[in-house]
Design an enzyme around this catalytic site. Structure first.
Site, short mmCIF file in Angstrom:
data_model
loop_
_atom_site.label_atom_id
_atom_site.label_comp_id
_atom_site.label_asym_id
_atom_site.label_seq_id
_atom_site.Cartn_x
_atom_site.Cartn_y
_atom_site.Cartn_z
N GLY A 85 31.34 23.88 14.30
CA GLY A 85 30.27 23.91 15.10
C GLY A 85 30.03 25.28 15.81
NE ARG A 338 35.63 33.09 9.17
CZ ARG A 338 34.49 31.97 9.24
NH1 ARG A 338 33.83 31.76 8.08
NH2 ARG A 338 34.29 31.08 10.33
CD GLU A 483 28.68 27.57 1.39
OE1 GLU A 483 29.59 27.81 0.90
OE2 GLU A 483 28.61 26.50 2.30
CB ILE A 499 25.46 27.40 12.73
CG1 ILE A 499 26.60 26.66 12.20
CG2 ILE A 499 24.29 26.69 13.57
CD1 ILE A 499 27.38 26.09 13.68
#
Length: 522
Positions: A85, A338, A483, A499
């Site tokens: 979220g 990441r 995506e 999101i």
């Protein structure tokens, strides 16, 4: 004379075989509208029920057009339902309350840096400029956000917010309920098979299978699953493809990137396959960036799937350190993006004999308050997060050399005090008014192992969410978001930007599809 349904199905099968043999049709299944016996008609059909699909459903029904959402799985939400979220936007009330200075330009810069500047910049700018409106859109339709602001790796400033519980379902469910209350229809166990185009190459409908049974045996290719009953939907406005990525499609993801080995776990749900994407690829739809597949650096070998570690990782990386368990030394900036962190972990975790030693992420009791007590409890309850009264106890449990770990923590604490990380260049941010070191017991820790998390590649779109064919022509009536799209994130998606991407382009896609329906119907 109208073509029988059986003949039409045979034609689709024959054309698909030709496409496979010849490397692509250069078109989809062409048909005259009057030659097809349609089972039903819609203005807008949304394929997929995650963030993008749910936003599209709301936008289309708000425009007053007849709208259907289809989902191949027996439950709604896809990856979004198990997502944490996290929602990164510029100018939120949360930033304003904490006097965080931010800008669209900085947001775009951060996304491009994470994406190695391979991003389709106009898409990134669209996300940045419309993210706050996307947030308001969800609030106005029942989503509740808690008063919390997080700093994800790769972001220059804190800009991430969450719904009241760390779950994407707390966003998708209110949106779906809102749309249904206004008259939208949602169907599960309906899989998209084919586009149906007019002689001019415009989308006039789709073929689906209702009562589809997804096969959870991952050794079975989804293309071999023939379950369900074929139906033909006339679509006047447009089809919004929002069926997500393909992280759980082990065969396809290896074809795209052979270094992503089958043994790597995945944070996605089982239905995150390339079935729909491959169907469109066969009929000349243009794709981009399919070889860029992201690993989440916050996965844990001590749980399957997404789990709790990624949620607890937010404060642990921000207010703690990650060390090589064999030496106790830090080896990466814990707030790097990441890709950088995942690559660093995979570079150091394999031993000469082929076994793995997983790095350990550590924070203290104050740092742990960066998330909710419920998240800490869930992690402890699942034995993913461990709690220790002392660093000595922690080092002994994970077989980390104590002197090496103590030195790393002492050095880190000195960097916190001086305000400058001389070792890894990690930025420091305050928690409840002060910068946090690692000194107040109890101490919390978990083992890290990257997992396949997000696929950056997909179909090519423009800022109006219109899909392109391989000749760079717009396919009228075909839109995409989320995506399923390639381009905005380049080599690696910046955390908590999915999101806003999904909601912004889900809305744009649905708006344009609805407007097209009004034009077609006159």
């Amino acid at each position: 004379m109208k073509e029988s349904r059986r003949t039409f199905l045979k034609k689709i099968s024959t054309l698909a075989s030709v496409a496979l043999a010849g490397g692509g049709l250069g078109s989809s299944v062409f048909a005259k509208e009057e030659d097809i016996k349609w089972d039903e008609s819609w203005d807008v059909v949304v394929v997929g029920s995650g963030f993008a699909g749910s936003a599209a459903l709301c936008e289309a029904i708000d425009m007053g057009v007849k709208t259907l959402m289809i989902e191949k799985m027996p439950v709604l939400g896809g990856n979004s339902a198990i997502n944490g979220g996290a929602f990164a936007i510029v100018g939120s009330p949360h930033q304003k309350r904490k006097n965080v200075e931010d800008s669209y330009e900085l947001y775009v810069k951060d996304i491009k840096k994470a994406g190695l500047n391979l991003n389709q910049v106009d898409l990134v700018e669209t996300i940045a400029k419309n993210g706050y409106d996307a947030y308001k859109f969800t609030v106005e339709r029942g989503v509740v956000y808690r008063d919390d602001l997080g700093h994800f790796g790769g972001h220059s400033v804190p800009r991430t917010i969450w719904p009241e519980i760390n779950s994407g379902g707390k966003i998708t469910i209110p949106l779906q309920e809102y749309a249904q209350q206004k008259g939208a229809l949602i169907r599960t166990r309906v899989i998209f098979d084919d586009l149906i185009l007019s002689n001019k190459g415009q989308v006039i409908g789709i073929k689906v299978r209702e009562n589809y049974d997804f096969n959870y045996n991952k050794s079975v290719d989804e293309e071999d699953n023939k379950s369900g009953v074929a139906k033909f939907y006339r679509v006047y406005g447009g089809v919004v493809m929002a069926s997500g990525g393909f992280s759980y499609d082990i065969k396809f993801r290896q074809e795209m990137d052979p270094t992503i080995t089958p043994d790597l776990d995945c944070t996605n749900h089982y239905g995150a396959t390339a079935y729909t994407l491959k169907n469109l690829m066969k009929i000349n739809v243009q794709t981009v960036d399919l070889n860029w597949i992201q690993l989440g650096p916050w996965g844990s070998p001590d749980e399957k799937g997404f789990g709790i570690a990624p949620v607890f990782a937010i404060p642990a990386f921000a207010y703690g350190i990650m060390v090589d368990a064999r030496t106790g030394k830090r080896f990466i900036n814990e707030l790097a993006d990441r890709k950088i962190r995942a690559d660093a972990i995979l570079k150091i975790n394999k031993n000469p004999d082929g076994s793995l030693t997983h790095p350990v992420v550590i924070c203290d009791s104050v740092g742990a308050t960066g998330t909710t007590k419920a998240n800490v409890y869930r992690g402890l309850h699942k034995n993913v997060i461990k709690k220790f009264d002392s660093i000595e106890e922690l080092a002994q449990f994970y077989s980390i050399p104590y002197e090496g770990l103590k030195k790393s923590i002492d050095n880190y604490n000195s960097y916190v005090k001086s305000g400058k990380d001389l070792e890894m260049g990690k930025p420091f941010f305050k928690l409840d008014g002060k910068v946090v070191d690692i000194s107040k017991p109890p101490f919390y820790a978990w083992r890290a192992l990257p997992k396949v998390h997000h696929t950056m590649g997909g179909v090519k779109i423009d800022i109006e969410a219109r899909v392109y064919d391989k000749q760079n022509n717009i396919i009228q009536g075909l839109f995409a978001a989320g995506e399923f799209v390639g381009g905005p994130h380049g080599a690696s998606r910046l955390g908590s930007c999915a999101i806003p991407d999904c909601i912004v382009f889900g809305r744009i896609a649905a708006k344009n599809a609805a407007q097209r329906s009004m034009q077609v119907r006159g």
